[in-house]
Scaffold this motif. Structure first.
Motif, PDB file in Angstrom:
ATOM      1  N   LEU A  24      -6.858  16.825 -27.798  1.00  0.00           N
ATOM      2  CA  LEU A  24      -6.816  15.657 -26.924  1.00  0.00           C
ATOM      3  C   LEU A  24      -6.994  14.385 -27.742  1.00  0.00           C
ATOM      4  CD1 LEU A  24      -7.040  14.344 -23.999  1.00  0.00           C
ATOM      5  CD2 LEU A  24      -9.519  14.622 -24.266  1.00  0.00           C
ATOM      6  N   THR A  25      -6.124  13.422 -27.509  1.00  0.00           N
ATOM      7  CA  THR A  25      -6.326  12.065 -28.016  1.00  0.00           C
ATOM      8  C   THR A  25      -6.851  11.231 -26.854  1.00  0.00           C
ATOM      9  OG1 THR A  25      -4.497  12.328 -29.578  1.00  0.00           O
ATOM     10  CG2 THR A  25      -5.250  10.084 -29.126  1.00  0.00           C
ATOM     11  N   ALA A  26      -8.150  10.894 -26.916  1.00  0.00           N
ATOM     12  CA  ALA A  26      -8.819  10.301 -25.749  1.00  0.00           C
ATOM     13  C   ALA A  26      -9.035   8.805 -25.919  1.00  0.00           C
ATOM     14  CB  ALA A  26     -10.164  10.983 -25.526  1.00  0.00           C
ATOM     15  N   LYS A  27      -9.062   8.100 -24.797  1.00  0.00           N
ATOM     16  CA  LYS A  27      -9.397   6.665 -24.804  1.00  0.00           C
ATOM     17  C   LYS A  27     -10.185   6.350 -23.539  1.00  0.00           C
ATOM     18  CE  LYS A  27      -5.122   5.163 -22.514  1.00  0.00           C
ATOM     19  NZ  LYS A  27      -3.953   4.253 -22.569  1.00  0.00           N
ATOM     20  N   MET A  28     -11.131   5.443 -23.676  1.00  0.00           N
ATOM     21  CA  MET A  28     -11.914   5.029 -22.515  1.00  0.00           C
ATOM     22  C   MET A  28     -11.076   4.093 -21.649  1.00  0.00           C
ATOM     23  SD  MET A  28     -14.821   5.433 -21.008  1.00  0.00           S
ATOM     24  CE  MET A  28     -15.849   6.080 -22.338  1.00  0.00           C
ATOM     25  N   LEU A  29     -10.981   4.404 -20.358  1.00  0.00           N
ATOM     26  CA  LEU A  29     -10.278   3.513 -19.434  1.00  0.00           C
ATOM     27  C   LEU A  29     -11.234   2.412 -19.001  1.00  0.00           C
ATOM     28  CD1 LEU A  29      -8.380   6.133 -17.220  1.00  0.00           C
ATOM     29  CD2 LEU A  29      -7.555   4.887 -19.234  1.00  0.00           C
ATOM     30  N   LYS A  30     -10.798   1.189 -19.108  1.00  0.00           N
ATOM     31  CA  LYS A  30     -11.676   0.050 -18.800  1.00  0.00           C
ATOM     32  C   LYS A  30     -11.698  -0.194 -17.299  1.00  0.00           C
ATOM     33  CE  LYS A  30     -11.072  -2.042 -23.339  1.00  0.00           C
ATOM     34  NZ  LYS A  30     -10.625  -3.214 -24.127  1.00  0.00           N
ATOM     35  N   LEU A  31     -12.271   0.773 -16.602  1.00  0.00           N
ATOM     36  CA  LEU A  31     -12.357   0.737 -15.144  1.00  0.00           C
ATOM     37  C   LEU A  31     -13.793   1.001 -14.730  1.00  0.00           C
ATOM     38  CD1 LEU A  31      -9.219   2.957 -14.429  1.00  0.00           C
ATOM     39  CD2 LEU A  31      -9.355   0.473 -14.092  1.00  0.00           C
ATOM     40  N   ARG A  32     -14.168   0.493 -13.578  1.00  0.00           N
ATOM     41  CA  ARG A  32     -15.496   0.782 -13.050  1.00  0.00           C
ATOM     42  C   ARG A  32     -15.650   2.282 -12.813  1.00  0.00           C
ATOM     43  NH1 ARG A  32     -16.300  -0.452  -8.209  1.00  0.00           N
ATOM     44  NH2 ARG A  32     -14.206  -1.187  -7.654  1.00  0.00           N
ATOM     45  N   PRO A  33     -16.824   2.828 -13.066  1.00  0.00           N
ATOM     46  CA  PRO A  33     -17.037   4.243 -12.745  1.00  0.00           C
ATOM     47  C   PRO A  33     -16.827   4.505 -11.252  1.00  0.00           C
ATOM     48  CG  PRO A  33     -18.811   3.408 -14.134  1.00  0.00           C
ATOM     49  CD  PRO A  33     -18.009   2.221 -13.701  1.00  0.00           C
ATOM     50  N   VAL A  34     -16.416   5.699 -10.944  1.00  0.00           N
ATOM     51  CA  VAL A  34     -16.297   6.158  -9.555  1.00  0.00           C
ATOM     52  C   VAL A  34     -17.641   6.761  -9.133  1.00  0.00           C
ATOM     53  CG1 VAL A  34     -15.236   7.909  -8.058  1.00  0.00           C
ATOM     54  CG2 VAL A  34     -13.824   6.572  -9.639  1.00  0.00           C
ATOM     55  N   THR A  35     -18.103   6.419  -7.951  1.00  0.00           N
ATOM     56  CA  THR A  35     -19.320   7.043  -7.423  1.00  0.00           C
ATOM     57  C   THR A  35     -18.976   7.825  -6.163  1.00  0.00           C
ATOM     58  OG1 THR A  35     -19.909   5.081  -6.123  1.00  0.00           O
ATOM     59  CG2 THR A  35     -20.823   5.246  -8.347  1.00  0.00           C
ATOM     60  N   HIS A  36     -19.639   8.940  -5.976  1.00  0.00           N
ATOM     61  CA  HIS A  36     -19.414   9.766  -4.787  1.00  0.00           C
ATOM     62  C   HIS A  36     -20.713  10.488  -4.458  1.00  0.00           C
ATOM     63  CE1 HIS A  36     -16.764  11.684  -1.857  1.00  0.00           C
ATOM     64  NE2 HIS A  36     -17.434  12.793  -2.075  1.00  0.00           N
ATOM     65  N   THR A  37     -21.139  10.402  -3.202  1.00  0.00           N
ATOM     66  CA  THR A  37     -22.411  10.984  -2.791  1.00  0.00           C
ATOM     67  C   THR A  37     -22.196  12.220  -1.939  1.00  0.00           C
ATOM     68  OG1 THR A  37     -23.463   8.806  -2.826  1.00  0.00           O
ATOM     69  CG2 THR A  37     -24.610  10.551  -1.634  1.00  0.00           C
ATOM     70  N   PHE A  38     -22.791  13.326  -2.368  1.00  0.00           N
ATOM     71  CA  PHE A  38     -22.856  14.553  -1.584  1.00  0.00           C
ATOM     72  C   PHE A  38     -24.238  14.623  -0.952  1.00  0.00           C
ATOM     73  CE2 PHE A  38     -19.924  15.234  -5.105  1.00  0.00           C
ATOM     74  CZ  PHE A  38     -18.814  15.779  -4.477  1.00  0.00           C
ATOM     75  N   THR A  39     -24.520  15.697  -0.226  1.00  0.00           N
ATOM     76  CA  THR A  39     -25.807  15.795   0.458  1.00  0.00           C
ATOM     77  C   THR A  39     -26.968  15.738  -0.530  1.00  0.00           C
ATOM     78  OG1 THR A  39     -24.769  17.171   2.152  1.00  0.00           O
ATOM     79  CG2 THR A  39     -27.177  17.178   2.058  1.00  0.00           C
ATOM     80  N   HIS A  40     -26.856  16.458  -1.627  1.00  0.00           N
ATOM     81  CA  HIS A  40     -27.976  16.568  -2.562  1.00  0.00           C
ATOM     82  C   HIS A  40     -27.713  15.918  -3.911  1.00  0.00           C
ATOM     83  CE1 HIS A  40     -29.798  19.234   0.312  1.00  0.00           C
ATOM     84  NE2 HIS A  40     -28.774  20.059   0.256  1.00  0.00           N
TER      85      HIS A  40
ATOM     86  N   LEU B 289     -14.295   7.188 -16.360  1.00  0.00           N
ATOM     87  CA  LEU B 289     -12.908   7.636 -16.454  1.00  0.00           C
ATOM     88  C   LEU B 289     -12.386   7.522 -17.882  1.00  0.00           C
ATOM     89  CD1 LEU B 289     -11.328   6.134 -13.215  1.00  0.00           C
ATOM     90  CD2 LEU B 289     -12.710   8.185 -13.515  1.00  0.00           C
ATOM     91  N   ILE B 290     -11.856   8.630 -18.373  1.00  0.00           N
ATOM     92  CA  ILE B 290     -11.275   8.700 -19.708  1.00  0.00           C
ATOM     93  C   ILE B 290      -9.819   9.124 -19.568  1.00  0.00           C
ATOM     94  CG2 ILE B 290     -11.290  10.036 -21.877  1.00  0.00           C
ATOM     95  CD1 ILE B 290     -14.321  10.138 -21.657  1.00  0.00           C
ATOM     96  N   GLY B 291      -8.940   8.456 -20.299  1.00  0.00           N
ATOM     97  CA  GLY B 291      -7.532   8.830 -20.308  1.00  0.00           C
ATOM     98  C   GLY B 291      -7.184   9.505 -21.618  1.00  0.00           C
ATOM     99  N   GLY B 292      -6.003  10.069 -21.681  1.00  0.00           N
ATOM    100  CA  GLY B 292      -5.627  10.677 -22.953  1.00  0.00           C
ATOM    101  C   GLY B 292      -4.354  11.484 -22.875  1.00  0.00           C
ATOM    102  N   GLN B 293      -3.873  11.848 -24.061  1.00  0.00           N
ATOM    103  CA  GLN B 293      -2.702  12.696 -24.199  1.00  0.00           C
ATOM    104  C   GLN B 293      -3.104  13.985 -24.905  1.00  0.00           C
ATOM    105  OE1 GLN B 293       0.526  12.326 -23.243  1.00  0.00           O
ATOM    106  NE2 GLN B 293       0.152  10.352 -22.217  1.00  0.00           N
ATOM    107  N   VAL B 294      -2.520  15.090 -24.450  1.00  0.00           N
ATOM    108  CA  VAL B 294      -2.774  16.399 -25.058  1.00  0.00           C
ATOM    109  C   VAL B 294      -1.503  16.832 -25.783  1.00  0.00           C
ATOM    110  CG1 VAL B 294      -3.165  18.842 -24.546  1.00  0.00           C
ATOM    111  CG2 VAL B 294      -4.538  17.094 -23.407  1.00  0.00           C
ATOM    112  N   GLN B 295      -1.686  17.328 -27.000  1.00  0.00           N
ATOM    113  CA  GLN B 295      -0.539  17.845 -27.730  1.00  0.00           C
ATOM    114  C   GLN B 295       0.040  19.056 -27.009  1.00  0.00           C
ATOM    115  OE1 GLN B 295      -1.443  18.653 -31.832  1.00  0.00           O
ATOM    116  NE2 GLN B 295      -2.301  16.610 -32.209  1.00  0.00           N
ATOM    117  N   PRO B 296       1.357  19.166 -26.892  1.00  0.00           N
ATOM    118  CA  PRO B 296       1.961  20.318 -26.207  1.00  0.00           C
ATOM    119  C   PRO B 296       1.421  21.631 -26.761  1.00  0.00           C
ATOM    120  CG  PRO B 296       3.622  18.678 -26.703  1.00  0.00           C
ATOM    121  CD  PRO B 296       2.374  18.216 -27.390  1.00  0.00           C
ATOM    122  N   ALA B 297       0.986  22.502 -25.848  1.00  0.00           N
ATOM    123  CA  ALA B 297       0.370  23.761 -26.271  1.00  0.00           C
ATOM    124  C   ALA B 297       0.365  24.741 -25.107  1.00  0.00           C
ATOM    125  CB  ALA B 297      -1.069  23.511 -26.742  1.00  0.00           C
ATOM    126  N   ASP B 298       0.050  25.977 -25.404  1.00  0.00           N
ATOM    127  CA  ASP B 298      -0.121  27.018 -24.391  1.00  0.00           C
ATOM    128  C   ASP B 298      -1.395  26.710 -23.606  1.00  0.00           C
ATOM    129  OD1 ASP B 298      -0.355  29.283 -22.905  1.00  0.00           O
ATOM    130  OD2 ASP B 298      -0.441  30.683 -24.593  1.00  0.00           O
TER     131      ASP B 298
END
Length: 366
Positions: free
Chosen positions: A301-317, A324-333
Motif C-alpha cells: 500500500l502507498t498510503a497518504k493522509m486525507l486532509k478531512l475531518r475524522p468521522v465519528t459514529h456512536t453505538f450503544t457502548h 481517513l487514509i487514502g492510498g493505492q495498492v499494487q496489483p496483486a492476488d
C-alpha cells in the motif's frame, strides 16, 4: 403512584380514544391488523423515528411481502433492505423468527403475548403490540412512550432503567386499558408520547389528556420518567483506509459475529492495534498502516493522509472516531484479503452500515 378510580379510568379511555379516532397518525402499517405488518413496523421503529421508517417499511414489504419471502431471503438482500437502520442483529433475528414460524407453527402466528414471546427476537413490548393490535388481546405495550406517558399521568417514580420496573407499569396500564380496543389504546399512547408528551419539549398545555397529567398539574412534568443515566459510550479510535487497486475499491466483509456482522466496509483498523507511541507522527501512522496491509493482507500500500475531518459514529457502548487514509495498492492476488475489489458503480450493491456511508460521504466517494 396515583391510582385512578373506575370513573376516572372510563373518562380517560373515552378522552384518549376519541382523540385517537380524530387525530391518530395515518401510517402504512396501520391500514390493516395483519400481524406480519405490525411486527415488521415495531422492530423497525426500535431506535428509529417514524418518518425515517416509512420508506424502509414500504420497501421491505415490496421485497418481502410475506413471512415465507422473508424466511427464504438471501442474507445479502436482507441486509441491504436494512441498510441504514442499524442494529443488524434485529433483521437477522426477524429472518430466524420467520423461519421458526414456518417450521414450528405452520406459518401461523401465536395470538397471545406469551405465545409471541416464544418466537426469536420478540420481547415483551413487541409481543404486547402484536397481541393487542393484531389479535385484540388486552395487554400493554410498554416502550419508552408508555413509560413517559404513564409515569407523568400517574406520577410513577420507579426507575425505568431497572428491569423490574416494567412489571410496575404493566400492572398500572392493565388496570386502565379498555378490553374492547386494546390495540387502538396502545397506538394512541404511542402517538401521545411522540406528540404532546415528548421527552424534552412536551406541549401538555394543548394535550387532549392534560387534565389527567398529574405531573404536569403539579409542575413536575420534566422530572418524569425517573431514569438513572447509562455510562457514556467508550471512545475507540480507528483509521479507515480508502484503498484502490486500479479502478477498484478494496472492501472488507466484517466477520459474521460481532459488531456490523457480514456488512461491508473499507478496511477499518483500530489504532490500538498499530502499536504506535503516544507522540506518533502522521508519518508514523502511515508507516504502521502500510506495515499492517503487508502483514495482514500481503498487499503493498502507498498510503497518504486525507486532509478531512475524522468521522465519528456512536453505538450503544462505543463511540468511534475514524481518521481517513487514502492510498493505492499494487496489483496483486487478494487471497489473503478478507474482502474483494469493487468498482465504484457496484459499491451500492453491497450491504453497508451507516458508519461506512459516513466515510464515503466525507471522502466524496459516490
Amino acid at each position: 403512584m396515583i391510582e385512578w378510580n373506575a370513573a376516572t379510568i372510563k373518562d380517560f379511555q373515552h378522552t384518549l380514544l376519541d382523540w385517537y379516532d380524530q387525530e391518530g397518525r395515518d401510517l402504512p402499517w396501520r391500514h390493516d391488523h395483519e400481524p406480519y405488518h405490525v411486527w415488521v413496523s415495531e422492530i423497525m421503529l426500535q431506535q428509529t423515528q417514524v418518518q425515517t421508517v416509512i420508506p424502509y417499511y414500504e420497501r421491505f414489504m415490496d421485497w418481502f411481502p410475506t413471512v415465507a419471502d422473508l424466511a427464504n431471503a438471501p442474507e445479502a438482500r436482507l441486509l441491504k433492505a436494512w441498510e441504514g437502520l442499524g442494529y443488524y442483529s434485529r433483521v437477522r433475528n426477524m429472518q430466524r423468527c420467520a423461519q421458526q414460524l414456518l417450521a414450528d407453527y405452520d406459518g401461523q402466528w401465536p395470538q397471545t403475548a406469551a405465545g409471541l414471546e416464544a418466537l426469536v427476537g420478540i420481547g415483551p413490548y413487541t409481543a404486547g403490540a402484536i397481541a393487542s393490535i393484531a389479535f385484540n388481546q388486552p395487554v400493554p405495550a410498554v416502550d419508552g412512550n408508555a413509560y413517559r406517558v404513564f409515569s407523568r399521568l400517574l406520577k410513577i417514580d420507579d426507575d425505568i432503567a431497572k428491569p423490574q420496573t416494567r412489571q410496575v407499569f404493566e400492572q398500572a396500564i392493565t388496570r386502565i386499558m379498555p378490553h374492547d380496543r386494546p390495540g387502538d389504546f396502545n397506538q394512541a399512547i404511542m402517538d401521545l408520547g411522540s406528540s404532546y408528551m415528548t421527552a424534552r419539549q412536551p406541549d401538555t398545555a394543548h394535550s387532549p389528556v392534560k387534565r389527567f397529567n398529574q405531573a404536569y398539574l403539579d409542575g413536575q412534568e420534566l422530572a418524569y420518567p425517573v431514569k438513572t443515566k447509562k455510562p457514556r459510550p467508550k471512545p475507540v479510535a480507528y483509521v479507515a483506509v480508502l484503498a484502490q487497486m486500479g479502478d477498484q475499491w478494496l472492501m472488507v466483509q466484517r466477520p459474521s459475529t460481532g459488531m456490523l456482522g457480514n456488512l461491508w466496509t473499507v478496511p477499518l483498523i483500530k489504532v490500538d492495534e498499530l502499536d504506535l507511541e503516544e507522540d506518533a507522527s502522521t508519518a508514523d501512522l502511515l508507516a504502521a498502516v502500510t506495515a499492517y496491509f503487508k502483514r495482514e493482507y500481503r498487499l503493498i500500500l502507498t498510503a497518504k493522509m486525507l486532509k478531512l475531518r475524522p468521522v465519528t459514529h456512536t453505538f450503544t457502548h462505543q463511540k468511534w472516531t475514524i481518521q481517513l487514509i487514502g492510498g493505492q495498492v499494487q496489483p496483486a492476488d487478494l487471497a489473503y484479503f478478507a474482502g474483494k475489489g469493487v468498482l465504484l458503480a457496484e459499491l451500492d450493491q453491497l450491504p453497508m452500515p451507516k458508519v461506512q456511508e459516513k466515510i464515503f460521504n466525507r471522502a466524496n466517494v459516490h
